[in-house]
Design a protein around this motif. Structure first.
Motif, mmCIF file in Angstrom:
data_model
loop_
_atom_site.group_PDB
_atom_site.id
_atom_site.type_symbol
_atom_site.label_atom_id
_atom_site.label_comp_id
_atom_site.label_asym_id
_atom_site.label_seq_id
_atom_site.Cartn_x
_atom_site.Cartn_y
_atom_site.Cartn_z
ATOM 1 N N GLY A 46 2.144 2.341 -3.248
ATOM 2 C CA GLY A 46 1.140 2.821 -4.181
ATOM 3 C C GLY A 46 0.389 1.743 -4.930
ATOM 4 O O GLY A 46 -0.365 2.040 -5.860
ATOM 5 N N VAL A 47 0.591 0.492 -4.524
ATOM 6 C CA VAL A 47 -0.153 -0.594 -5.167
ATOM 7 C C VAL A 47 -1.620 -0.447 -4.765
ATOM 8 O O VAL A 47 -1.942 -0.280 -3.583
ATOM 9 C CB VAL A 47 0.398 -1.974 -4.742
ATOM 10 C CG1 VAL A 47 -0.419 -3.095 -5.373
ATOM 11 C CG2 VAL A 47 1.870 -2.103 -5.112
ATOM 12 N N LYS A 48 -2.489 -0.469 -5.726
ATOM 13 C CA LYS A 48 -3.925 -0.294 -5.486
ATOM 14 C C LYS A 48 -4.487 -1.531 -4.779
ATOM 15 O O LYS A 48 -4.082 -2.665 -5.064
ATOM 16 C CB LYS A 48 -4.683 -0.086 -6.803
ATOM 17 C CG LYS A 48 -4.213 1.112 -7.596
ATOM 18 C CD LYS A 48 -4.691 2.380 -6.956
ATOM 19 C CE LYS A 48 -4.318 3.568 -7.822
ATOM 20 N NZ LYS A 48 -4.114 4.764 -7.055
ATOM 21 N N PRO A 49 -5.438 -1.316 -3.874
ATOM 22 C CA PRO A 49 -6.053 -2.456 -3.194
ATOM 23 C C PRO A 49 -6.593 -3.515 -4.162
ATOM 24 O O PRO A 49 -6.454 -4.717 -3.906
ATOM 25 C CB PRO A 49 -7.183 -1.822 -2.384
ATOM 26 C CG PRO A 49 -6.700 -0.437 -2.117
ATOM 27 C CD PRO A 49 -5.949 -0.045 -3.367
ATOM 28 N N GLU A 50 -7.147 -3.071 -5.276
ATOM 29 C CA GLU A 50 -7.680 -4.026 -6.261
ATOM 30 C C GLU A 50 -6.574 -4.933 -6.795
ATOM 31 O O GLU A 50 -6.797 -6.129 -7.037
ATOM 32 C CB GLU A 50 -8.347 -3.289 -7.421
ATOM 33 C CG GLU A 50 -9.526 -2.437 -7.025
ATOM 34 C CD GLU A 50 -9.140 -1.066 -6.431
ATOM 35 O OE1 GLU A 50 -7.982 -0.621 -6.573
ATOM 36 O OE2 GLU A 50 -10.014 -0.443 -5.811
ATOM 37 N N ALA A 51 -5.385 -4.379 -6.991
ATOM 38 C CA ALA A 51 -4.259 -5.172 -7.499
ATOM 39 C C ALA A 51 -3.787 -6.167 -6.443
ATOM 40 O O ALA A 51 -3.454 -7.317 -6.762
ATOM 41 C CB ALA A 51 -3.117 -4.262 -7.932
ATOM 42 N N ILE A 52 -3.769 -5.740 -5.186
ATOM 43 C CA ILE A 52 -3.371 -6.659 -4.104
ATOM 44 C C ILE A 52 -4.362 -7.813 -4.016
ATOM 45 O O ILE A 52 -3.968 -8.981 -3.929
ATOM 46 C CB ILE A 52 -3.287 -5.907 -2.761
ATOM 47 C CG1 ILE A 52 -2.179 -4.845 -2.823
ATOM 48 C CG2 ILE A 52 -3.042 -6.884 -1.609
ATOM 49 C CD1 ILE A 52 -2.149 -3.896 -1.631
ATOM 50 N N LEU A 53 -5.644 -7.497 -4.072
ATOM 51 C CA LEU A 53 -6.669 -8.542 -3.996
ATOM 52 C C LEU A 53 -6.604 -9.483 -5.191
ATOM 53 O O LEU A 53 -6.866 -10.683 -5.056
ATOM 54 C CB LEU A 53 -8.058 -7.908 -3.867
ATOM 55 C CG LEU A 53 -8.296 -7.129 -2.569
ATOM 56 C CD1 LEU A 53 -9.629 -6.407 -2.624
ATOM 57 C CD2 LEU A 53 -8.204 -8.027 -1.356
ATOM 58 N N LEU A 72 0.833 -1.202 0.000
ATOM 59 C CA LEU A 72 0.000 0.000 0.000
ATOM 60 C C LEU A 72 0.873 1.259 0.000
ATOM 61 O O LEU A 72 0.586 2.226 -0.710
ATOM 62 C CB LEU A 72 -0.953 0.000 1.195
ATOM 63 C CG LEU A 72 -2.069 -1.046 1.158
ATOM 64 C CD1 LEU A 72 -2.788 -1.111 2.511
ATOM 65 C CD2 LEU A 72 -3.053 -0.765 0.030
ATOM 66 N N ALA A 73 1.963 1.236 0.775
ATOM 67 C CA ALA A 73 2.858 2.390 0.848
ATOM 68 C C ALA A 73 3.558 2.647 -0.487
ATOM 69 O O ALA A 73 3.880 3.794 -0.810
ATOM 70 C CB ALA A 73 3.893 2.176 1.950
#
Length: 82
Positions: free
Chosen positions: A40-47, A37-38
C-alpha cells in the motif's frame, strides 16, 4: 508508454541480486517495488524514497509482473542483459 517500451526498463544481471529482475541496471529490484506497492505504499512515496526512479519504472514493474503471470514467453517479456 507502450508495454514493450516499459519492459525495456527491466533488466537482469547475474552479478546483481543473482540475476533477479532489476530496474534500469540499478540495484533496485522489481520484487522490492512490487512488494512496496502491495503493502500500500503510494507511488509518490516510493519515488521520494528512491529519487533515481521515475514513474515509468514503477509502471514497468507492474507490466513485468503482468507479463510473467499471464504466461508470456521469456522472449515476449524481453529482459535485456548487458
Amino acid at each position: 508508454m507502450p508495454h514493450p517500451e516499459l519492459l525495456k526498463r527491466i533488466t537482469a544481471r547475474p552479478d546483481i541480486f543473482d540475476g533477479k529482475p532489476i530496474i534500469r541496471e540499478m540495484r533496485i529490484s522489481v520484487e522490492l517495488i512490487l512488494s512496496l506497492l502491495a503493502q500500500g505504499v503510494k507511488p509518490e512515496a516510493i519515488l521520494a524514497d528512491y529519487p533515481e526512479l521515475e514513474e515509468a519504472d514503477l509502471q514497468a514493474c507492474v507490466a513485468y509482473a503482468h507479463a510473467v503471470i499471464s504466461h508470456d514467453t521469456l522472449s515476449a517479456v524481453a529482459i535485456a542483459a548487458p
